[in-house]
Write a protein that holds these residues in place. Structure first.
Motif, PDB file in Angstrom:
ATOM      1  N   GLY A 242       0.888  -1.219  -0.021  1.00 53.12           N
ATOM      2  CA  GLY A 242       0.220   0.071   0.066  1.00 53.12           C
ATOM      3  C   GLY A 242       0.840   1.373  -0.200  1.00 53.12           C
ATOM      4  N   VAL A 243       2.063   1.151   0.709  1.00 53.22           N
ATOM      5  CA  VAL A 243       2.806   2.577   0.873  1.00 53.22           C
ATOM      6  C   VAL A 243       3.568   2.551  -0.685  1.00 53.22           C
ATOM      7  CG1 VAL A 243       4.729   3.434   1.885  1.00 53.22           C
ATOM      8  CG2 VAL A 243       2.994   2.404   3.285  1.00 53.22           C
ATOM      9  N   ILE A 244       3.889   1.497  -1.253  1.00 54.52           N
ATOM     10  CA  ILE A 244       4.675   1.663  -2.430  1.00 54.52           C
ATOM     11  C   ILE A 244       3.555   2.013  -3.344  1.00 54.52           C
ATOM     12  CG2 ILE A 244       5.694   0.493  -4.150  1.00 54.52           C
ATOM     13  CD1 ILE A 244       6.997  -1.573  -2.255  1.00 54.52           C
ATOM     14  N   ALA A 245       2.515   1.670  -3.717  1.00 48.95           N
ATOM     15  CA  ALA A 245       1.306   1.955  -4.588  1.00 48.95           C
ATOM     16  C   ALA A 245       0.971   3.508  -4.364  1.00 48.95           C
ATOM     17  CB  ALA A 245       0.286   0.937  -4.598  1.00 48.95           C
ATOM     18  N   ALA A 246       0.996   3.994  -3.138  1.00 53.80           N
ATOM     19  CA  ALA A 246       0.541   5.697  -2.618  1.00 53.80           C
ATOM     20  C   ALA A 246       1.788   6.314  -3.349  1.00 53.80           C
ATOM     21  CB  ALA A 246       0.359   5.493  -1.282  1.00 53.80           C
ATOM     22  N   ALA A 247       2.980   6.042  -3.020  1.00 51.82           N
ATOM     23  CA  ALA A 247       3.881   6.597  -3.799  1.00 51.82           C
ATOM     24  C   ALA A 247       4.057   6.770  -5.200  1.00 51.82           C
ATOM     25  CB  ALA A 247       5.406   6.256  -3.281  1.00 51.82           C
ATOM     26  N   GLY A 248       3.641   5.544  -5.963  1.00 48.58           N
ATOM     27  CA  GLY A 248       3.728   5.348  -7.234  1.00 48.58           C
ATOM     28  C   GLY A 248       2.677   6.335  -7.709  1.00 48.58           C
ATOM     29  N   GLU A 249       1.262   6.422  -7.106  1.00 46.72           N
ATOM     30  CA  GLU A 249       0.296   7.430  -7.664  1.00 46.72           C
ATOM     31  C   GLU A 249       0.545   8.623  -7.584  1.00 46.72           C
ATOM     32  OE1 GLU A 249      -3.239   5.905  -5.600  1.00 46.72           O
ATOM     33  OE2 GLU A 249      -3.310   3.880  -6.462  1.00 46.72           O
ATOM     34  N   ALA A 250       1.258   9.046  -6.294  1.00 49.03           N
ATOM     35  CA  ALA A 250       1.475  10.610  -6.133  1.00 49.03           C
ATOM     36  C   ALA A 250       2.355  11.074  -7.262  1.00 49.03           C
ATOM     37  CB  ALA A 250       1.983  10.658  -4.554  1.00 49.03           C
ATOM     38  N   MET A 251       3.554  10.227  -7.514  1.00 48.73           N
ATOM     39  CA  MET A 251       4.470  10.584  -8.486  1.00 48.73           C
ATOM     40  C   MET A 251       3.741  10.626  -9.850  1.00 48.73           C
ATOM     41  SD  MET A 251       7.824   8.630  -9.510  1.00 48.73           S
ATOM     42  CE  MET A 251       8.866   8.841 -10.832  1.00 48.73           C
ATOM     43  N   ALA A 252       2.765   9.624 -10.291  1.00 52.92           N
ATOM     44  CA  ALA A 252       2.192   9.816 -11.559  1.00 52.92           C
ATOM     45  C   ALA A 252       1.171  11.185 -11.768  1.00 52.92           C
ATOM     46  CB  ALA A 252       1.253   8.551 -11.913  1.00 52.92           C
ATOM     47  N   LYS A 253       1.074  11.719 -10.767  1.00 51.64           N
ATOM     48  CA  LYS A 253       0.402  13.135 -10.734  1.00 51.64           C
ATOM     49  C   LYS A 253       1.240  14.250 -10.939  1.00 51.64           C
ATOM     50  CE  LYS A 253      -3.766  10.882  -8.421  1.00 51.64           C
ATOM     51  NZ  LYS A 253      -4.373  11.089  -7.246  1.00 51.64           N
ATOM     52  N   ASP A 254       2.480  14.112 -10.630  1.00 49.50           N
ATOM     53  CA  ASP A 254       3.457  15.340 -10.553  1.00 49.50           C
ATOM     54  C   ASP A 254       4.081  15.536 -11.723  1.00 49.50           C
ATOM     55  OD1 ASP A 254       2.572  15.743  -7.913  1.00 49.50           O
ATOM     56  OD2 ASP A 254       4.265  14.625  -6.955  1.00 49.50           O
ATOM     57  N   GLU A 255       4.187  16.662 -11.968  1.00 51.63           N
ATOM     58  CA  GLU A 255       5.020  17.094 -13.166  1.00 51.63           C
ATOM     59  C   GLU A 255       6.720  17.228 -12.846  1.00 51.63           C
ATOM     60  OE1 GLU A 255       4.083  19.258 -16.203  1.00 51.63           O
ATOM     61  OE2 GLU A 255       2.176  18.910 -16.034  1.00 51.63           O
ATOM     62  N   PRO A 256       7.526  16.684 -13.980  1.00 44.50           N
ATOM     63  CA  PRO A 256       7.063  16.094 -15.152  1.00 44.50           C
ATOM     64  C   PRO A 256       6.905  14.701 -15.392  1.00 44.50           C
ATOM     65  CG  PRO A 256       9.584  16.381 -14.980  1.00 44.50           C
ATOM     66  CD  PRO A 256       8.996  16.902 -13.575  1.00 44.50           C
ATOM     67  N   TRP A 257       6.680  13.835 -14.265  1.00 45.31           N
ATOM     68  CA  TRP A 257       6.778  12.643 -14.266  1.00 45.31           C
ATOM     69  C   TRP A 257       5.562  12.084 -14.814  1.00 45.31           C
ATOM     70  CZ3 TRP A 257      11.516  11.838 -13.159  1.00 45.31           C
ATOM     71  CH2 TRP A 257      12.055  12.629 -12.476  1.00 45.31           C
ATOM     72  N   ASN A 258       4.438  12.818 -14.877  1.00 49.05           N
ATOM     73  CA  ASN A 258       3.249  12.496 -15.456  1.00 49.05           C
ATOM     74  C   ASN A 258       3.255  12.269 -16.906  1.00 49.05           C
ATOM     75  OD1 ASN A 258       3.754  15.039 -16.113  1.00 49.05           O
ATOM     76  ND2 ASN A 258       1.415  15.756 -15.495  1.00 49.05           N
ATOM     77  N   GLU A 259       4.471  12.860 -17.571  1.00 45.42           N
ATOM     78  CA  GLU A 259       4.435  12.694 -19.012  1.00 45.42           C
ATOM     79  C   GLU A 259       5.645  11.612 -19.265  1.00 45.42           C
ATOM     80  OE1 GLU A 259       5.711  16.239 -20.899  1.00 45.42           O
ATOM     81  OE2 GLU A 259       4.107  17.346 -20.511  1.00 45.42           O
ATOM     82  N   ARG A 260       6.735  11.391 -18.222  1.00 46.83           N
ATOM     83  CA  ARG A 260       7.764  10.491 -18.493  1.00 46.83           C
ATOM     84  C   ARG A 260       7.058   8.931 -18.176  1.00 46.83           C
ATOM     85  NH1 ARG A 260      12.673  13.557 -15.834  1.00 46.83           N
ATOM     86  NH2 ARG A 260      12.588  15.520 -17.362  1.00 46.83           N
ATOM     87  N   LEU A 261       5.952   8.863 -17.367  1.00 49.77           N
ATOM     88  CA  LEU A 261       5.437   7.528 -16.950  1.00 49.77           C
ATOM     89  C   LEU A 261       4.462   7.174 -18.080  1.00 49.77           C
ATOM     90  CD1 LEU A 261       5.013   7.612 -12.995  1.00 49.77           C
ATOM     91  CD2 LEU A 261       6.691   6.171 -14.410  1.00 49.77           C
ATOM     92  N   TRP A 262       4.512   6.304 -18.668  1.00 49.35           N
ATOM     93  CA  TRP A 262       3.660   5.742 -19.457  1.00 49.35           C
ATOM     94  C   TRP A 262       2.647   4.738 -19.265  1.00 49.35           C
ATOM     95  CZ3 TRP A 262       6.107   5.383 -25.072  1.00 49.35           C
ATOM     96  CH2 TRP A 262       6.624   6.713 -25.454  1.00 49.35           C
ATOM     97  N   GLY A 263       2.600   4.554 -17.830  1.00 49.66           N
ATOM     98  CA  GLY A 263       1.934   3.353 -17.258  1.00 49.66           C
ATOM     99  C   GLY A 263       1.991   3.489 -15.694  1.00 49.66           C
ATOM    100  N   PRO A 264       0.872   2.851 -15.162  1.00 47.79           N
ATOM    101  CA  PRO A 264       0.912   2.984 -13.689  1.00 47.79           C
ATOM    102  C   PRO A 264       2.114   2.186 -12.845  1.00 47.79           C
ATOM    103  CG  PRO A 264      -0.916   1.208 -14.312  1.00 47.79           C
ATOM    104  CD  PRO A 264      -0.178   1.992 -15.467  1.00 47.79           C
ATOM    105  N   VAL A 265       2.604   2.533 -11.879  1.00 50.12           N
ATOM    106  CA  VAL A 265       3.538   1.912 -11.003  1.00 50.12           C
ATOM    107  C   VAL A 265       2.991   0.704 -10.361  1.00 50.12           C
ATOM    108  CG1 VAL A 265       5.443   2.002  -9.085  1.00 50.12           C
ATOM    109  CG2 VAL A 265       4.785   4.069 -10.399  1.00 50.12           C
ATOM    110  N   GLU A 266       3.468  -0.214 -10.877  1.00 49.29           N
ATOM    111  CA  GLU A 266       3.083  -1.674 -10.478  1.00 49.29           C
ATOM    112  C   GLU A 266       4.099  -2.620  -9.320  1.00 49.29           C
ATOM    113  OE1 GLU A 266       0.960  -2.810 -14.632  1.00 49.29           O
ATOM    114  OE2 GLU A 266       2.711  -3.936 -14.074  1.00 49.29           O
TER     115      GLU A 266
END
Length: 361
Positions: A242-266
C-alpha cells in the motif's frame, strides 16, 4: 681530320641529305583531290558520330541534374515533415529533428552518388561504343580491377555497406542511447563508415560500422524502470504494498513525471525471501531514455513513504537503537557457588573446626 684533308660541314650535309624531290603541280592537285574525296566520303560519318556523342552527353547531364534535383526535393520534404511534427505536443518525443536531418542527408548523399555513377558510367560506355571501340576487354579489365580493389579494401567496403543498411533501416539515430557491443553511449553522429558515440563519462567513441555485430537501442518504443525494495521479513506485505502504490500514484500526478510515466507503477511481488530480508519488485513503463531518472525519483518517494509509515528497510538503524529493550532481571545476580551450600564438601572444608579445649581448666 687526322691523316687527311679537312672537310667542311656543308660538304658533309650535302653528302648525307638527299636531294628534295620536286613536286609537280599535277601531283599536288591529285593529292588535294584525294584528300577532298576522303573528307567528302567520311564527313557524314564524323558528323553522325559527333552528334551522337553530343546527344549522349547532353542527355546524361540533363538526366543527372533531374535525378539529383528530385532527390534533393525529396530530402527537403522529409526535413519539412520532421520539423512540422516536432512543433506538435509529441514532436519532441516521437521525432528528433537532428536525427531525421542526418539520416535524410546520408540517404540523399548515397542515392545521389549512386545515380551519378550509374548515369555517367553508362554515358561513358555509350561514348566509347560510338567510336567503335570493343568494350569487352575494357569491361573485363574493370571487373578484375574491381575485384582486386574490393579484396584489398574489404574492411572499407564492409563498413560502407553496413552503414548504408543501418541508415536505410533506421536502426538508430542521433540522440539514441545504444549498446553497440564494443562501446555504448549516446549517438552523436551517424556516418556511412563510422558511428560516433558519447560515453557515460563524456568520452567519444568512434565505432566502425562493420564492427557492429549487434545493436541494442534503448531509445525506441518504451523503457522499463525497475526498483527493488528490500525490507525486513517481519513487515506486513499488504502494508508495504500500500505504501509503495501510494508513492507511485502520487508520482504519476506530479510534473514532469506524469509525461515520463507511460503506465501505472506496479508492485510485481516478492522476488527474494531470505532469513533476514525480503525483496519487493516495483516496475513502471516509461518514456524511452528517461528510465534512470524515473528510477531515482521512484526510489526517493518510496523511501520517504516507508519512513513515514515506520517501515524500515534492510540496512537501516539496528534494532537496539530503535527500541528500548526490557532490562534483564538476572543481570544483577551473582553466579551460583558451591560454597553457599553448607552440606557441600567444599563448604565443609572451608568451615573452621571448633576448639575442644575451651571448657578445660
Amino acid at each position: 681530320m687526322p691523316g687527311g684533308c679537312p672537310v667542311s660541314w656543308s660538304v658533309l650535309a650535302a653528302a648525307t641529305d638527299p636531294e628534295p624531290i620536286p613536286v609537280t603541280l599535277d601531283e599536288a592537285a591529285e593529292k588535294a583531290t584525294n584528300a577532298a574525296s576522303w573528307v567528302e566520303e567520311n564527313w557524314s560519318t564524323w558528323l553522325n558520330t559527333g552528334l551522337r556523342i553530343l546527344l549522349i552527353v547532353v542527355v546524361a547531364l540533363l538526366l543527372r541534374w533531374a535525378v539529383r534535383r528530385a532527390l534533393t526535393k525529396l530530402i527537403e520534404r522529409m526535413n519539412r515533415s520532421a520539423q512540422a511534427v516536432q512543433g506538435t505536443a509529441l514532436g519532441g518525443l516521437l521525432v528528433n529533428a537532428e536525427r531525421r536531418r542526418q539520416r535524410s542527408e546520408a540517404i540523399g548523399s548515397v542515392l545521389r552518388s549512386v545515380a551519378s555513377f550509374l548515369i555517367l558510367g553508362t554515358a561513358g560506355l555509350m561514348v566509347l561504343g560510338a567510336f567503335d571501340i570493343d568494350l569487352a576487354p575494357l569491361l573485363a579489365s574493370a571487373g578484375v580491377a574491381g575485384v582486386a580493389i574490393g579484396f584489398g579494401a574489404r574492411n572499407l567496403v564492409t563498413d560502407f555497406l553496413s552503414g548504408v543498411f543501418m541508415i536505410l533501416e533506421d536502426q538508430y539515430g542521433v540522440g539514441d542511447s545504444v549498446d553497440a557491443g564494443v562501446a555504448s553511449g549516446e549517438v552523436v553522429e551517424v556516418g556511412l563508415r563510422v558511428t560516433k558515440l558519447r560515453g557515460i563519462d563524456g568520452e567519444i567513441w568512434y565505432v566502425r560500422n562493420g564492427e557492429i555485430k549487434r545493436i541494442g537501442n534503448l531509445s525506441q518504443g518504451w523503457a522499463t524502470a525497475a526498483v527493488d525494495v528490500t525490507v525486513r521479513p517481519t513487515e506486513d506485505l499488504d502494508r508495504v504494498q500500500g505504501v509503495i502504490a501510494a508513492a507511485g500514484e502520487a508520482m504519476a500526478k506530479d510534473e514532469p513525471w506524469n509525461e515520463r510515466l507511460w503506465g501505472p507503477v506496479e508492485v510485481l511481488g516478492l522476488t527474494e525471501v531470505l532469513l533476514d530480508s525480503m525483496t519487493v519488485r516495483v516496475s513502471a513503463k516509461t518514456m524511452p531514455g528517461k528510465k534512470l531518472g524515473v528510477e531515482r525519483e521512484l526510489r526517493w518517494r518510496i523511501k520517504r513513504g516507508l519512513d513515514e509509515a515506520g517501515i524500515r528497510i534492510v540496512g537501516g538503524l539496528p534494532l537496539q537503537a530503535e527500541e528500548a529493550a526490557p532490562a534483564d532481571p538476572t543481570a544483577g545476580m551473582a553466579a551460583p557457588s558451591v560454597f553457599s551450600n553448607a552440606a557441600s564438601p567444599q563448604s565443609a572444608a572451608a568451615t573452621p573446626l571448633p576448639r575442644t579445649d575451651l571448657g578445660k581448666p
